[in-house]
Write an enzyme that holds these catalytic residues in place. Structure first.
Site, PDB file in Angstrom:
ATOM      1  N   TYR A 244      41.837  37.063  38.582  1.00  0.00           N
ATOM      2  CA  TYR A 244      41.885  35.597  38.833  1.00  0.00           C
ATOM      3  C   TYR A 244      42.090  35.262  37.749  1.00  0.00           C
ATOM      4  O   TYR A 244      41.570  35.064  36.545  1.00  0.00           O
ATOM      5  CB  TYR A 244      40.443  35.323  39.913  1.00  0.00           C
ATOM      6  N   ASP A 272      47.274  33.227  45.559  1.00  0.00           N
ATOM      7  CA  ASP A 272      47.058  33.085  47.263  1.00  0.00           C
ATOM      8  C   ASP A 272      45.370  32.191  46.795  1.00  0.00           C
ATOM      9  O   ASP A 272      44.875  32.119  47.953  1.00  0.00           O
ATOM     10  CB  ASP A 272      47.280  33.828  48.244  1.00  0.00           C
ATOM     11  N   HIS A 363      46.522  38.166  50.907  1.00  0.00           N
ATOM     12  CA  HIS A 363      44.609  38.423  50.673  1.00  0.00           C
ATOM     13  C   HIS A 363      43.904  39.268  51.789  1.00  0.00           C
ATOM     14  O   HIS A 363      42.589  38.508  51.916  1.00  0.00           O
ATOM     15  CB  HIS A 363      43.813  37.232  50.519  1.00  0.00           C
TER      16      HIS A 363
HETATM   17  C1  LIG Z   1      38.951  42.855  52.226  1.00  0.00           C
HETATM   18  C2  LIG Z   1      38.877  43.125  50.652  1.00  0.00           C
HETATM   19  C3  LIG Z   1      39.808  42.233  49.993  1.00  0.00           C
HETATM   20  C4  LIG Z   1      39.983  41.285  49.125  1.00  0.00           C
HETATM   21  C5  LIG Z   1      38.704  40.642  48.195  1.00  0.00           C
HETATM   22  C6  LIG Z   1      37.582  41.756  48.360  1.00  0.00           C
HETATM   23  C7  LIG Z   1      37.658  42.427  49.832  1.00  0.00           C
HETATM   24  C8  LIG Z   1      35.989  42.773  50.158  1.00  0.00           C
HETATM   25  N1  LIG Z   1      38.598  40.327  46.567  1.00  0.00           N
HETATM   26  S1  LIG Z   1      37.833  38.941  46.909  1.00  0.00           S
HETATM   27  O1  LIG Z   1      36.679  39.408  47.514  1.00  0.00           O
HETATM   28  O2  LIG Z   1      37.855  37.755  46.544  1.00  0.00           O
HETATM   29  O3  LIG Z   1      38.060  38.177  48.506  1.00  0.00           O
HETATM   30  C9  LIG Z   1      40.303  40.096  46.116  1.00  0.00           C
HETATM   31  C10 LIG Z   1      39.754  40.188  44.770  1.00  0.00           C
HETATM   32  O4  LIG Z   1      39.203  39.549  43.841  1.00  0.00           O
HETATM   33  N2  LIG Z   1      41.264  39.542  43.954  1.00  0.00           N
HETATM   34  C11 LIG Z   1      42.595  40.078  44.666  1.00  0.00           C
HETATM   35  O5  LIG Z   1      43.777  39.347  44.694  1.00  0.00           O
HETATM   36  N3  LIG Z   1      42.414  40.532  46.791  1.00  0.00           N
HETATM   37  C12 LIG Z   1      40.701  40.273  46.697  1.00  0.00           C
HETATM   38  N4  LIG Z   1      40.949  41.137  48.444  1.00  0.00           N
HETATM   39  C13 LIG Z   1      42.372  40.913  49.001  1.00  0.00           C
HETATM   40  C14 LIG Z   1      43.095  42.565  49.043  1.00  0.00           C
HETATM   41  O6  LIG Z   1      43.490  42.778  47.282  1.00  0.00           O
HETATM   42  C15 LIG Z   1      43.968  42.600  50.133  1.00  0.00           C
HETATM   43  O7  LIG Z   1      45.121  42.192  50.073  1.00  0.00           O
HETATM   44  C16 LIG Z   1      43.647  42.758  50.862  1.00  0.00           C
HETATM   45  O8  LIG Z   1      42.034  43.651  50.776  1.00  0.00           O
HETATM   46  C17 LIG Z   1      44.878  43.894  51.749  1.00  0.00           C
HETATM   47  O9  LIG Z   1      44.499  43.680  53.057  1.00  0.00           O
HETATM   48  P1  LIG Z   1      43.491  45.203  53.980  1.00  0.00           P
HETATM   49  O10 LIG Z   1      42.239  44.580  52.954  1.00  0.00           O
HETATM   50  O11 LIG Z   1      43.363  44.662  55.000  1.00  0.00           O
HETATM   51  O12 LIG Z   1      43.987  46.386  53.715  1.00  0.00           O
END
Ligand SMILES: Cc1cc2c(cc1C)[n+](S(=O)(=O)[O-])c1c(=O)[nH]c(=O)nc-1n2C[C@H](O)[C@H](O)[C@H](O)COP(=O)(O)O
Length: 500
Positions: A244, A272, A363
């Site tokens: 990030y 995104d 995401h």
């Molecule tokens: C489930 C989950 C996903 C997060 C995630 C945290 C969780 C609990 N977090 S978030 O807190 O900011 O949203 C990140 C993150 O730190 N950075 C990121 O690039 N994607 C984040 N993602 C998105 C992740 O990298 C994938 O794009 C997404 O999880 C793929 O979908 P599935 O979970 O269905 O496999």
């Protein structure tokens, strides 16, 4: 009070307990006392959650959200008050709430690991045994969660055109991603706050990835420190960094250079999330559990209308744009991948600016609701790249809703190099720890070998676009945005304490 200097040697619990207000606020973390009085207004999660632990031991609440080196990195040294004699600290009588008692009961009766036959089984068990806040954070998507559900159902709009009478006695499911050989074409994608689900956090995923020779993408917002996750790596195990971008580019540059020096083999810039999406399950449970001012009406400067996610992400730079990519190319030799690309025009732009790859992703449905699934964008992108002879110019990944090896195979048939998987490994880890992650990865490997045989492909290079029928991919028949999964748990009319 202010003049009072902590006595030589260890502070007593009593000394700390005296500083229990916003005028003088000391907390204990891992046996050391910290003066956080001046920091209260800056805390992204709001002052309330710190004041709840003013004068007390805050370790348990601190750990899942903050990497261990957070205080060393961000709290001025003169606020580090030194070790506390923990025998003199009044430990809160942790009166187990009725909810926690019920949860412990459920853990005692949870199904054995062998009862999990596919990745969705882990999700069901995790929901049954996880703390509500952790479940809410991991399982939530943005707004009506239409994209989150579409991510998985999109795969059901693609049908196979299997070949027969192909010699598939020997099946090789291995591949390379960004030049690294891995056993199976998926990687563990970056998901924040691993310690919400498991006390050891992301290093559990590191160990699982090692065992199955798959790549782990280290999240910027990990609960473990970056170095802890690198140190948990074994041998030539490959890790990538998910970034990030910080408003303060000097901090970003330091993180990128350090990741490269620690041997990371790819820099995945998340594009995104100029602002984190509105994840209402996370907001609801945060409001109940940690009392943080989720819907702050006090007109605080920092917008805290979110659960844990937004609280810890106020540093993200919404001004990030295409003009920044050349700078990234100038500060690192790591391949640069844009994570969260959602249309073919931006894939073409990514190639133009010299990126080495993209992740077609929304995401996990946690950002823009009704954004298309990664697999649907892939079906749009690859024919355009092939038309222009660009299909091998960069590596294309997708993530979102991948739950079966057939989902992986469909992505590869269309031209993806590999897929990212998030929640399933979080749920497997949260419910069963490392054995859960290990079992989940093995299930996918077994499914992959079987389905490669059934589609008539002996190795991943044999997976071609003619093996899938994507004519139905663009039909978005969306049922009324009803959250079937969380219906029982998050009915807005039921207060947080009723329901599950
Ligand atoms: C489930 C989950 C996903 C997060 C995630 C945290 C969780 C609990 N977090 S978030 O807190 O900011 O949203 C990140 C993150 O730190 N950075 C990121 O690039 N994607 C984040 N993602 C998105 C992740 O990298 C994938 O794009 C997404 O999880 C793929 O979908 P599935 O979970 O269905 O496999």
């Amino acid at each position: 009070d202010e003049g009072e200097k902590p006595n030589v040697g260890k502070l007593s619990g009593e000394d700390v307990a005296k500083h229990n207000s916003k005028d003088s606020c000391w907390v204990i973390v891992h046996g050391k006392a910290y003066d956080v009085t001046d920091f209260l207004p800056e805390h992204p999660g709001g002052p309330k959650i710190i004041l709840k632990y003013a004068g007390k031991d805050a370790t348990e609440e601190f750990d899942p959200i903050h990497p261990p080196d957070t205080l060393d990195k961000y709290l001025p040294k003169d606020k580090h008050l030194g070790p506390v004699n923990m025998e003199t600290v009044q430990q809160e009588e942790k009166e187990e709430s009725p909810e926690e008692k019920e949860r412990q009961e459920r853990i005692k009766n949870m199904p054995p690991l062998e009862a999990c036959y596919n990745l969705m089984d882990f999700e069901s068990v995790a929901r049954y045994v996880m703390k509500k806040t952790a479940w809410a954070y991991y399982s939530s998507g943005a707004d009506d969660e239409i994209t989150m559900r579409e991510n998985h159902s999109a795969f059901h709009k693609i049908w196979f055109r299997p070949r027969i009478l192909v010699d598939v006695e020997k099946v090789d499911i291995s591949t390379t991603m960004l030049g690294t050989k891995c056993d199976i074409p998926f990687y563990v994608t970056a998901t924040a706050l691993g310690k919400l689900g498991h006390a050891e956090g992301e290093v559990v995923l590191t160990r699982g990835a090692k065992k199955h020779n798959v790549i782990q993408m280290i999240p910027t917002l990990a609960s473990c420190s970056f170095d802890e996750i690198c140190d948990a790596r074994e041998g030539d195990q490959c890790q990538w960094l998910q970034l990030y971008v910080n408003k303060d580019r000097a901090i970003t540059e330091k993180i990128v250079r350090h990741a490269e020096s620690r041997g990371c083999k790819g820099l995945f810039i998340t594009v995104d999330a100029p602002q984190l999406g509105r994840r209402e399950k996370d907001m609801r449970s945060k409001f109940d559990d940690s009392g943080s001012s989720v819907q702050s009406t006090s007109g605080d400067a920092v917008d805290r209308s979110q659960g844990a996610a937004r609280a810890i992400s106020s540093f993200i730079d919404p001004s990030l744009s295409w003009k920044d990519i050349p700078w990234f190319l100038s500060i690192t030799k790591m391949p640069i991948i844009l994570k969260g690309v959602q249309r073919v025009e931006d894939v073409l732009k990514a190639i133009e600016v010299g990126a080495h790859g993209v992740v077609l992703s929304n995401h996990g449905g946690r950002q823009l609701d009704t954004a298309p699934s990664g697999i649907e964008v892939l079906a749009e992108v690859m024919p355009v790249l092939r038309e222009r002879g660009l299909q091998d110019k960069i590596e294309i990944f997708i993530d979102g809703g991948v739950r079966r090896a057939t989902d992986i195979i469909k992505a590869l048939c269309l031209g993806a190099k590999g897929v990212g998987i998030g929640r399933p490994f979080l749920f497997a880890m949260s419910a069963y720890g490392l054995p859960g992650v290990d079992h989940a990865m093995q299930l996918l490997k077994d499914e992959m070998v079987m389905n490669m045989r059934l589609i008539g492909a002996a190795k991943v290079e044999d997976l071609t676009p003619d093996m899938v029928d994507t004519r139905g991919i663009h039909s978005h028949i969306v049922p009324v945005p009803k959250d079937l999964l969380g219906e029982r748990s998050y009915d807005p009319l039921i207060t947080a304490h009723e329901g599950i």
